[in-house]
Design a protein around this motif. Structure first.
Motif, mmCIF file in Angstrom:
data_model
loop_
_atom_site.group_PDB
_atom_site.id
_atom_site.type_symbol
_atom_site.label_atom_id
_atom_site.label_comp_id
_atom_site.label_asym_id
_atom_site.label_seq_id
_atom_site.Cartn_x
_atom_site.Cartn_y
_atom_site.Cartn_z
ATOM 1 N N TYR A 76 9.405 24.221 -24.124
ATOM 2 C CA TYR A 76 10.672 25.479 -23.826
ATOM 3 C C TYR A 76 12.061 24.689 -24.943
ATOM 4 N N HIS A 103 1.808 26.939 -22.387
ATOM 5 C CA HIS A 103 2.556 27.871 -21.307
ATOM 6 C C HIS A 103 2.381 26.403 -20.030
ATOM 7 N N THR A 104 1.282 26.306 -19.354
ATOM 8 C CA THR A 104 0.591 26.286 -18.397
ATOM 9 C C THR A 104 0.212 24.601 -18.121
ATOM 10 N N THR A 105 0.748 23.827 -19.113
ATOM 11 C CA THR A 105 1.619 22.283 -19.269
ATOM 12 C C THR A 105 2.706 22.088 -19.819
ATOM 13 N N GLY A 106 3.545 23.279 -20.396
ATOM 14 C CA GLY A 106 4.818 23.105 -20.645
ATOM 15 C C GLY A 106 4.465 22.354 -22.232
ATOM 16 N N TRP A 161 9.000 30.664 -13.404
ATOM 17 C CA TRP A 161 8.950 31.324 -14.262
ATOM 18 C C TRP A 161 7.219 31.080 -14.324
ATOM 19 N N GLU A 162 6.351 31.031 -13.651
ATOM 20 C CA GLU A 162 5.183 31.370 -13.335
ATOM 21 C C GLU A 162 4.568 30.017 -13.879
ATOM 22 N N TYR A 163 4.803 28.747 -13.282
ATOM 23 C CA TYR A 163 4.670 27.470 -13.668
ATOM 24 C C TYR A 163 4.064 26.530 -12.282
ATOM 25 N N SER A 195 10.366 16.832 -19.129
ATOM 26 C CA SER A 195 10.700 18.745 -18.753
ATOM 27 C C SER A 195 11.782 18.382 -17.915
ATOM 28 N N TYR A 239 -0.254 36.429 -17.513
ATOM 29 C CA TYR A 239 0.746 36.871 -17.473
ATOM 30 C C TYR A 239 1.515 37.686 -16.452
ATOM 31 N N TYR A 288 0.637 31.851 -7.350
ATOM 32 C CA TYR A 288 0.407 32.110 -8.594
ATOM 33 C C TYR A 288 -1.071 31.346 -8.371
#
Length: 331
Positions: A76, A103-106, A161-163, A195, A239, A288
């Motif tokens: 991010y 995005h799955t892990t960040g 945030w879909e995480y 994170s 997504y 999710y």
């Protein structure tokens, strides 16, 4: 730097019971060598970026060198950035580019645009952790002080945030310079990347300020993909383009992202998600997992929602989140 090294020397003097033939961090030379792998990251994001409203257009944090070319951070800080600069351990500043984001892990992977002599830390085993072990959070020296922490829990985390993370590392006490900071063990091995700040690190609902780290083992299966392809090429999560929470006991939409799949499907703020493909949705985690179990990006989903006390049906076609982001224009 001398002051922070003195702090770190004090921290590593904490007694512990972990026994190993590996060489532990014990001297100022060891610490200086470790800090040759810690960098500062600054980024500028265009105002029309998808993440600009939520994350701002000027961002900063930390990173850690994982080989002679690549820097690992939390994504991010740099996603959608048009300008990324790296402050090296010697204080030099070089431009960089985001070459991989998941995005799955960040996780985010950076590469300096100009040649840089990078010294890396070894990637450790984040599954081999116990609560007796002393760990260390390492921000860049001008960004914050290092701190000794303990892992206090390993439990799932669901983000609006879909995480979703299955087994992140929760640590205590809190380090305020957590963003992108390396979590290392007493052998100087990377175990996670910082994170989030969390208020209940030890157990859900129990006040215990700390941090959430994305485990380094989550990087191992996708690292080659991120470097070669810029993203993961398997198990790609679809997504929807919405945020939600279940604080009221129901999954309620709190925001619909402009031009995303949910917006195109007609979803609105305060809609309550009841079913997806006829499967009941009791909470956000199940929401999710249900969506992700139906197929990857491009999957058509049938939603049953409640809006203004009426039950209505909507159809949503998911997409790849990476295709939704604004593509940066580098040097």
């Amino acid at each position: 730097m001398r002051f922070l090294i003195t702090i770190f020397l004090f921290l590593i003097s904490f007694p512990n019971i972990l026994l190993s033939d590996q060489k532990k961090i014990s001297t100022e030379e060891d610490i200086r060598k470790i800090y040759q792998s810690i960098v500062k990251i600054d980024s500028i994001v265009p105002p029309d970026a998808r993440t600009a409203k939520a994350l701002g257009t000027i961002r900063g944090g930390n990173g850690v060198v994982i080989d002679d070319k690549h820097i690992l951070t939390i994504g991010y800080i740099v996603v959608e950035a048009e300008t990324i600069t790296i402050t090296l351990p010697n204080g030099g500043v070089v431009p960089a580019e985001l070459i991989g984001y998941d995005h799955t892990t960040g996780f985010g992977i950076l590469k300096t645009i100009l040649p840089s002599n990078l010294s890396s830390l070894k990637i450790g085993d984040s599954d081999n952790l116990n609560k007796e072990e002393t760990l260390y959070v390492l921000p860049y020296l001008t960004e914050g002080a290092p701190s000794a922490v303990k892992m206090v829990s390993r439990r799932s985390f669901t983000g609006w945030w879909e995480y979703f993370l299955d087994k992140p590392i929760y640590t205590h006490p809190m380090n305020s310079s957590f963003a992108g900071s390396a979590l290392i063990n007493e052998f100087g091995e990377i175990l996670g990347i910082g994170s989030l700040y969390v208020s209940d690190a030890a157990a859900k609902g129990i006040p215990s300020p700390g941090n959430l780290f994305v485990p380094i083992n989550d990087l191992k299966p996708i690292l080659d993909d991120l470097i070669l392809n810029g993203k993961r090429t398997s198990d790609v999560k679809p997504y929807m383009g919405l945020t939600s929470n279940d604080d009221t006991g129901k999954v309620m939409i709190t925001r619909v992202n402009d031009e995303g799949p949910a917006a195109k499907a007609g979803f609105m703020e305060n809609d309550i998600i009841l079913k997806v493909n006829k499967i009941n949705i009791p909470d956000t985690e199940n929401f999710y997992k249900t969506v992700w179990s139906q197929g990857g990006p491009g999957t058509l989903l049938d939603f049953e929602i409640e809006r203004n006390n009426q039950i209505i049906s909507l159809k949503l076609t998911t997409m790849d989140r990476n295709d939704f982001f604004v593509k940066p224009k580098y040097y």
